[in-house]
Enzyme design. Structure first.
Site, PDB file in Angstrom:
ATOM      1  CD  GLU A 294      -2.030  -2.305   1.218  1.00  0.00           C
ATOM      2  OE1 GLU A 294      -0.963  -2.668   1.763  1.00  0.00           O
ATOM      3  OE2 GLU A 294      -2.924  -3.104   0.884  1.00  0.00           O
TER       4      GLU A 294
ATOM      5  CG  HIS B  21     -11.073  -6.741   5.524  1.00  0.00           C
ATOM      6  ND1 HIS B  21     -10.075  -7.165   6.356  1.00  0.00           N
ATOM      7  CD2 HIS B  21     -10.634  -6.999   4.261  1.00  0.00           C
ATOM      8  CE1 HIS B  21      -9.076  -7.660   5.634  1.00  0.00           C
ATOM      9  NE2 HIS B  21      -9.386  -7.570   4.366  1.00  0.00           N
TER      10      HIS B  21
END
Lengths: 321, 348
Positions: B82, B151
């Site tokens: 990321e 999540h």
């Protein structure tokens, strides 16, 4: 290695400008005229100069908190840099970046960066632009030995490797991450780690302009040819503290005293070109005098230049909002 | 304008939110060769043992078909990395591209926040207005799929508080298309938050290109008794609650700000000026939520309009549990919103 005279003169001028600039900043900081923090590049001049001399304005570099040398070597205007360091309205960043954020998009200088290890992924993005536009440009990130331990650097190495980007990881091992020496903070070896990402990785003496010049030349050529990234670890001891004012209690008096004799890139350069008869002492002395006078003039201008107006606080957050 | 031109300008298709985003990405990539898409498995299947060219098109299929049309130089699969995805997108944006980076789940922001908060958001200001970072970060937000604590979060409020970033939160396919096109063409960095429980929602979406400007709230339902400001998926639930209350003769106005930075407070002030009552609904945790921010702005700037105290509806101050029935209790429900509206309507 024999280099053309114009390269030698250009390289020497860049190194001398960095030395004079940061030595002047050191004295001005001691005198209390410079706001904020400054981090001196002295001792590492051959790295920025030997690397950036291969780059054009359309190539990009990502820099570090110790970025004055990178800016000068990449061609940033010294007067505009001084205005920025003095936080004046006509500085490169209108006075709102300061020493640790000098940037110049027109010169391909993507910013000094106060977050250690933040620049390599950004430089990889610039390399991605070069690949996407197919313009034969390259991007380079300067990475200290301290930053070499950041995860972001490994992510940047891996992404550049798998996408075969025109990227140069230009490590500068100056021996210390802030106040902590490499013998403590470094597991393994910087060039060895970079080499594990399937790219050429070379270790060079970063106080030797010629060694840096040669290694970076190969890396830039490889990048422009579309053959992928390279890494170079230049070893060049930091002469001064992490920041100006750091008493360096962690370094022995002997180590500090020796630096001027054993690790002066300008002295080494002069001795070599004089011995080879490539440049004369008088022409280098002339450069020294010119650079010094130029910096004297520009420091005087920066000190008295106007500060940003009050409304500048609110400007340039967004392009439109 | 000829009849056929009018017909063309209003031609539309019933699209899911997923397909509306996919169509927008394709249209923007067609009109501007500097638009690239990068992220984990935006193509999918590189390095696998099958000979399937495009194995995924995004974990939820949002980027399906883009690689086939635009090639692997513009639709770029990355490793799980990321910081490098967002950092590279930042550098690419600074140097002339218009990247759309995918941060698969907003929960992953922890491993790339420096690039968003210290780099992308600050380039323009700290470089004296001389840098441009036309970058869109698409990311999934929200609970409801049993995906658990890492999540499922709705982390847009703190991003909205960072100067230099813009934050968009579409609640339906029509807005998703117009807001995403605006995000991609915008010269400032935009965090585009897609609620994962909305991907299969459908609506009529014009086939042609259009932009929805940032900082313009949508009044999704006009009413006169109370104002409900809701975000993202909560807009749908607020409208459901309004339907129920309508049966009891209560007229609810529902406002979807659509972007939380910039935030269109004027539309909210005007509405509260009319109704005198406010409920704010946000799937985020309560402290420093958008529900708090909007309530605070109305209390500070439009106190004289208020006839009753503001009621806030948010998730509790807990992580999102994976346990389905606990997750259900975590997310504000239509019933809770309805009860909260009734509470806000009580006379004081």
């Amino acid at each position: 290695m024999t280099l053309p005279r114009e390269i030698l003169l250009d390289g020497y001028r860049r190194m001398r400008a960095i030395r004079e600039f940061d030595d002047r900043m050191r004295r001005e900081f001691e005198a209390g005229t410079v706001p904020g923090f400054i981090h001196l590049y002295i001792g590492q001049e051959a790295v920025a100069a030997g690397a950036c001399i291969h780059l054009n304005d359309s190539d990009y570099i990502g820099s570090t908190h110790r970025g004055h040398g990178h800016c000068i070597a990449k061609g940033c205007d010294i007067g505009d840099m001084l205005l920025e360091i003095y936080c004046k309205q006509d500085g490169l960043c209108k006075g709102k970046g300061g020493s640790m954020h000098i940037a110049d998009m027109e010169k391909g200088m993507l910013g000094a960066n106060a977050i250690v290890g933040a620049a390599p992924p950004i430089a990889v993005g610039a390399a991605l632009t070069a690949r996407t536009l197919d313009n034969k440009g390259v991007a380079m990130s300067f990475i200290g030995d301290g930053a070499s331990n950041q995860g972001t650097v490994f992510e940047a190495l891996n992404l550049a490797s798998i996408l075969k980007l025109p990227m140069i990881f230009m490590y500068e091992n100056n021996g210390y991450a802030e106040f902590t020496g490499t013998s403590y903070h470094l597991g393994g070896d910087i060039a060895g780690r970079a080499g594990a990402f399937d790219m050429p990785a070379e270790k060079v003496d970063g106080t030797d302009f010629f060694a840096v010049y040669e290694a970076v030349g190969k890396a830039v050529e490889r990048g422009r040819a579309g053959e992928g990234p390279s890494a170079i670890e230049a070893i060049a001891p930091r002469w001064f503290g992490h920041y100006e004012g750091d008493p360096q209690a962690y370094r022995s008096k002997e180590e500090l005293a020796d630096l001027r004799n054993t690790s002066d890139p300008l002295l080494r350069f002069r001795e070599r070109v004089l011995a080879d008869g490539q440049l004369g002492a008088d022409e280098m002395d002339a450069i020294d005098a010119e650079v010094r006078a130029d910096i004297d003039d520009k420091v005087a201008v920066a000190k008295t230049a106007p500060k940003p107006p009050a409304e500048a606080l609110y400007e340039d957050v967004y392009i439109s909002y | 304008m000829s009849t056929s031109a009018i017909e063309e300008s209003v031609a539309s298709s019933n699209l899911t939110l997923r397909d509306a985003i996919n169509q927008t990405l394709a249209q923007e990539m067609r009109r501007d060769p500097t638009v690239i898409v990068l992220g984990e498995d935006v193509v999918g299947g590189r390095g696998g043992t099958s000979d399937v060219e495009e194995a995924a098109g995004g974990t939820f299929g949002v980027t399906a078909g883009l690689a086939e049309e635009f090639g692997l130089r513009r639709v770029i699969d990355t490793p799980i990395t990321e910081s490098a995805i967002i950092g590279a997108a930042a550098g690419a944006a600074l140097t002339g591209l218009r990247p759309v980076a995918e941060l698969m789940f907003i929960d992953f922001i922890g491993v790339c926040l420096d690039q968003i908060m210290n780099q992308i958001a600050k380039f323009r200001y700290m470089f004296g207005g001389k840098a441009r970072t036309p970058l869109t970060i698409r990311t999934m937000v929200g609970a409801g799929l049993g995906a658990g604590p890492q999540h499922s979060q709705a982390l847009y409020p703190f991003l909205s508080s960072i100067p230099g970033l813009k934050v968009a939160l579409p609640s339906n396919p029509y807005d998703a298309k117009g807001l995403l096109a605006q995000a991609i063409r915008d010269d400032d960095p935009v965090i585009f938050c897609e609620h994962k429980a909305l991907y299969n929602d459908t609506a009529d979406v014009p086939d042609g290109e259009y932009l929805i400007p940032f900082g313009e709230a949508a009044v999704t339902r006009e009413g006169s008794d109370i104002t409900v400001v809701a975000l993202s998926r909560m807009v749908n639930l607020a409208n459901e609650a309004a339907d129920r209350l309508a049966k009891d003769g209560v007229s609810v106005e529902v406002i979807d700000p659509r972007t939380t930075s910039p935030l269109d407070m004027d539309t909210i002030y005007d509405s509260v000026g009319k109704t005198g009552r406010l409920v704010t609904v946000d799937e985020s945790n309560p402290v420093c939520s958008m529900a708090s921010e909007i309530a605070s702005a109305v209390a500070c700037e439009a106190f004289e309009y208020l006839r009753t105290p503001i009621v806030k509806v948010t998730a509790p101050h807990t992580p999102v549990p994976a346990t389905p029935h606990l997750e259900q209790a975590y997310v504000p429900s239509t019933e809770r919103i309805e009860r909260s509206i009734r509470r806000a309507l009580m006379d004081y």
